[in-house]
Design a protein around this motif. Structure first.
Motif, PDB file in Angstrom:
ATOM      1  N   PHE A 152       0.691  -1.237  -0.017  1.00  0.00           N
ATOM      2  CA  PHE A 152      -0.055   0.114   0.018  1.00  0.00           C
ATOM      3  C   PHE A 152       0.726   1.316   0.088  1.00  0.00           C
ATOM      4  N   TYR A 153       2.256   1.201  -0.025  1.00  0.00           N
ATOM      5  CA  TYR A 153       3.209   2.312   0.080  1.00  0.00           C
ATOM      6  C   TYR A 153       2.789   3.428  -1.125  1.00  0.00           C
ATOM      7  N   ARG A 154       2.401   2.684  -2.334  1.00  0.00           N
ATOM      8  CA  ARG A 154       2.261   3.470  -3.478  1.00  0.00           C
ATOM      9  C   ARG A 154       1.168   4.543  -3.287  1.00  0.00           C
ATOM     10  N   MET A 155       0.116   4.251  -2.403  1.00  0.00           N
ATOM     11  CA  MET A 155      -0.753   5.347  -2.345  1.00  0.00           C
ATOM     12  C   MET A 155      -0.322   6.536  -1.822  1.00  0.00           C
ATOM     13  N   CYS A 156       0.908   6.667  -1.270  1.00  0.00           N
ATOM     14  CA  CYS A 156       1.480   7.844  -0.909  1.00  0.00           C
ATOM     15  C   CYS A 156       2.069   8.868  -1.961  1.00  0.00           C
ATOM     16  N   PHE A 157       1.939   8.084  -3.299  1.00  0.00           N
ATOM     17  CA  PHE A 157       2.620   8.890  -4.453  1.00  0.00           C
ATOM     18  C   PHE A 157       1.817   9.206  -5.399  1.00  0.00           C
ATOM     19  N   PRO A 158       2.231  10.106  -6.562  1.00  0.00           N
ATOM     20  CA  PRO A 158       1.038  10.454  -7.359  1.00  0.00           C
ATOM     21  C   PRO A 158       0.853   9.278  -8.343  1.00  0.00           C
ATOM     22  N   LEU A 159      -0.031   9.228  -9.313  1.00  0.00           N
ATOM     23  CA  LEU A 159      -0.589   8.153 -10.063  1.00  0.00           C
ATOM     24  C   LEU A 159       0.605   8.069 -11.362  1.00  0.00           C
ATOM     25  N   ARG A 160       0.498   6.737 -11.779  1.00  0.00           N
ATOM     26  CA  ARG A 160       1.270   6.437 -13.151  1.00  0.00           C
ATOM     27  C   ARG A 160       1.022   7.370 -14.372  1.00  0.00           C
ATOM     28  N   LEU A 161      -0.068   7.966 -14.141  1.00  0.00           N
ATOM     29  CA  LEU A 161      -0.528   8.673 -15.152  1.00  0.00           C
ATOM     30  C   LEU A 161      -0.163  10.321 -15.079  1.00  0.00           C
ATOM     31  N   THR A 162       0.242  10.609 -13.772  1.00  0.00           N
ATOM     32  CA  THR A 162       1.032  11.773 -13.600  1.00  0.00           C
ATOM     33  C   THR A 162       2.478  11.822 -14.341  1.00  0.00           C
ATOM     34  N   LYS A 163       3.186  10.639 -13.966  1.00  0.00           N
ATOM     35  CA  LYS A 163       4.420  10.423 -14.444  1.00  0.00           C
ATOM     36  C   LYS A 163       4.437  10.166 -15.834  1.00  0.00           C
ATOM     37  N   LEU A 164       3.179   9.626 -16.637  1.00  0.00           N
ATOM     38  CA  LEU A 164       3.298   9.654 -17.997  1.00  0.00           C
ATOM     39  C   LEU A 164       3.268  11.181 -18.549  1.00  0.00           C
ATOM     40  N   VAL A 165       2.199  11.952 -17.940  1.00  0.00           N
ATOM     41  CA  VAL A 165       2.172  13.305 -18.557  1.00  0.00           C
ATOM     42  C   VAL A 165       3.368  14.104 -18.315  1.00  0.00           C
ATOM     43  N   TYR A 166       4.137  13.922 -17.348  1.00  0.00           N
ATOM     44  CA  TYR A 166       5.561  14.628 -17.224  1.00  0.00           C
ATOM     45  C   TYR A 166       6.432  14.272 -18.435  1.00  0.00           C
ATOM     46  N   LYS A 167       6.241  12.913 -18.523  1.00  0.00           N
ATOM     47  CA  LYS A 167       7.247  12.310 -19.675  1.00  0.00           C
ATOM     48  C   LYS A 167       6.885  13.033 -20.798  1.00  0.00           C
ATOM     49  N   LEU A 168       5.648  13.057 -21.274  1.00  0.00           N
ATOM     50  CA  LEU A 168       5.093  13.621 -22.472  1.00  0.00           C
ATOM     51  C   LEU A 168       5.551  14.922 -22.642  1.00  0.00           C
ATOM     52  N   CYS A 169       5.466  15.735 -21.556  1.00  0.00           N
ATOM     53  CA  CYS A 169       5.903  16.929 -21.462  1.00  0.00           C
ATOM     54  C   CYS A 169       7.333  17.160 -21.283  1.00  0.00           C
ATOM     55  N   ARG A 170       8.106  16.176 -21.555  1.00  0.00           N
ATOM     56  CA  ARG A 170       9.700  16.142 -21.201  1.00  0.00           C
ATOM     57  C   ARG A 170      10.093  16.998 -19.919  1.00  0.00           C
ATOM     58  N   ARG A 171       9.606  16.442 -18.957  1.00  0.00           N
ATOM     59  CA  ARG A 171       9.845  17.255 -17.524  1.00  0.00           C
ATOM     60  C   ARG A 171      10.367  16.069 -16.720  1.00  0.00           C
ATOM     61  N   THR A 172      11.225  16.518 -15.835  1.00  0.00           N
ATOM     62  CA  THR A 172      11.677  15.361 -14.831  1.00  0.00           C
ATOM     63  C   THR A 172      10.764  15.021 -13.810  1.00  0.00           C
ATOM     64  N   PHE A 173      10.676  13.757 -13.642  1.00  0.00           N
ATOM     65  CA  PHE A 173       9.750  13.332 -12.679  1.00  0.00           C
ATOM     66  C   PHE A 173      10.518  12.441 -11.568  1.00  0.00           C
ATOM     67  N   VAL A 174      10.610  12.822 -10.291  1.00  0.00           N
ATOM     68  CA  VAL A 174      11.294  11.952  -9.372  1.00  0.00           C
ATOM     69  C   VAL A 174      10.402  12.132  -8.152  1.00  0.00           C
ATOM     70  N   VAL A 175      10.528  11.046  -7.331  1.00  0.00           N
ATOM     71  CA  VAL A 175       9.436  10.956  -5.927  1.00  0.00           C
ATOM     72  C   VAL A 175      10.363  10.678  -4.993  1.00  0.00           C
ATOM     73  N   PHE A 176      10.279  11.344  -3.908  1.00  0.00           N
ATOM     74  CA  PHE A 176      10.688  11.042  -2.618  1.00  0.00           C
ATOM     75  C   PHE A 176      10.086  11.114  -1.347  1.00  0.00           C
ATOM     76  N   ASP A 177      10.804  10.441  -0.356  1.00  0.00           N
ATOM     77  CA  ASP A 177      10.124  10.280   1.033  1.00  0.00           C
ATOM     78  C   ASP A 177      10.868  10.669   2.113  1.00  0.00           C
ATOM     79  N   GLY A 178      10.999  12.031   2.747  1.00  0.00           N
ATOM     80  CA  GLY A 178      12.070  12.481   3.520  1.00  0.00           C
ATOM     81  C   GLY A 178      11.645  12.174   4.871  1.00  0.00           C
TER      82      GLY A 178
END
Length: 303
Positions: free
Chosen positions: A32-58
């Protein structure tokens, strides 16, 4: 992208999820850890817009939680683990002040001060800094930490921590001794992750040389195949950078006493040296004027 957090508070929002220390009603199952992070769709949108997509947990608590290495490994077997190291006595002072301020805030809301007792908490909460240190070193609390090491392999699904373990065995203020022994705390992490996954950074370095630290993070990301944006001067401005966990001094009767601080400094000299040997460099804590408890000649005065 920082994670979702259940605490809508400047202390943690968009910084740490607290997932693996059980802030979601004890749920720590990696599924269930993935519920803390953006959807895969968000990552895809970033990729299509050629923007860097990195997630972290500090979340600093993960380092000391005895079940966390196994659970993090299941969730992501090859992450970049940035280990932020702070001189242990000053870390204890900061942690004590933060927890006391949190308890005072809860009390101001009308909550009971001793809302958790036996059997989930033993001798809790400690009434002074010295009492908290003694509690963290007590045989009963050490036994709870030993039992907690096996919680990740409990076999139940979903994995939910027992109340006595949340968020650390016997509670937040029972964790000081474990937090002060970095080399021993790092051992289970190093046993599960390759050395190239680790980047060791001191709080002093992060405060004084942020751009150099971010460049080290970028290089380590590249070595692990993690996409990371280039570091520029615009990304490292500290004019408005908040100190998220900073707490003011407490009333005199709650502030740590000089005898306890010097006792801790003496106790941590050897563990500190084991840490220096482990990471391959002396962090200079024992001779740093910012940490006077290591010097017998100086009287302590701090705010």
């Amino acid at each position: 992208h920082g994670p979702f957090t259940p605490w809508v508070h400047p202390l943690a929002e968009r910084k740490e999820s607290f997932f693996f220390v059980g802030h979601y009603w004890g749920l720590v199952d990696p599924t269930f850890y993935r519920m803390c992070f953006p959807l895969r769709l968000t990552k895809l949108v970033y990729k299509l817009c050629r923007r860097t997509f990195v997630v972290f947990d500090g979340c600093a608590s993960y380092l000391s939680a005895p079940w966390a290495p196994a659970l993090v490994q299941r969730a992501t077997p090859r992450p970049l683990l940035i280990v932020c190291l702070r001189e242990p006595v000053s870390q204890h002072i900061s942690w004590w002040r933060l927890e006391q301020a949190s308890m005072a805030w809860a009390k101001s809301l009308g909550l009971e001060e001793e809302w958790v007792g036996e059997p989930d908490r033993l001798g809790y909460p400690p009434r002074s800094f010295a009492d908290a240190i003694a509690l963290s070193q007590s045989p009963r609390v050490r036994e709870r930490w030993r039992l907690a090491e096996g919680l990740a392999d409990g076999g139940n699904w979903p994995l939910i921590l027992p109340a006595w373990a949340l968020p650390f065995p016997n509670g937040q203020l029972s964790a000081f001794d474990r937090m002060g022994h970095y080399a021993e705390t790092l051992a289970p992490w190093l046993a599960r992750f390759p050395r190239e996954c680790f980047l060791f950074v001191t709080l002093d370095e992060l405060s004084e040389q942020p751009q150099a630290v971010l460049e080290r993070v970028r290089r380590q990301c590249a070595a692990l195949g993690i996409e990371c944006a280039a570091v520029t001067s615009d990304t490292t401005r500290l004019d408005d950078a908040p100190r998220l966990n900073e707490s003011p001094p407490l009333p005199p009767h709650l502030e740590p006493d000089e005898h306890t601080l010097r006792h801790l400094a003496k106790r941590y000299r050897e563990p500190n040296q084991r840490l220096f040997d482990l990471i391959g460099r002396d962090l200079g804590w024992h001779d740093d004027e910012r940490y006077p408890w290591y010097s017998c000649a100086k009287r302590l005065s701090f705010t």
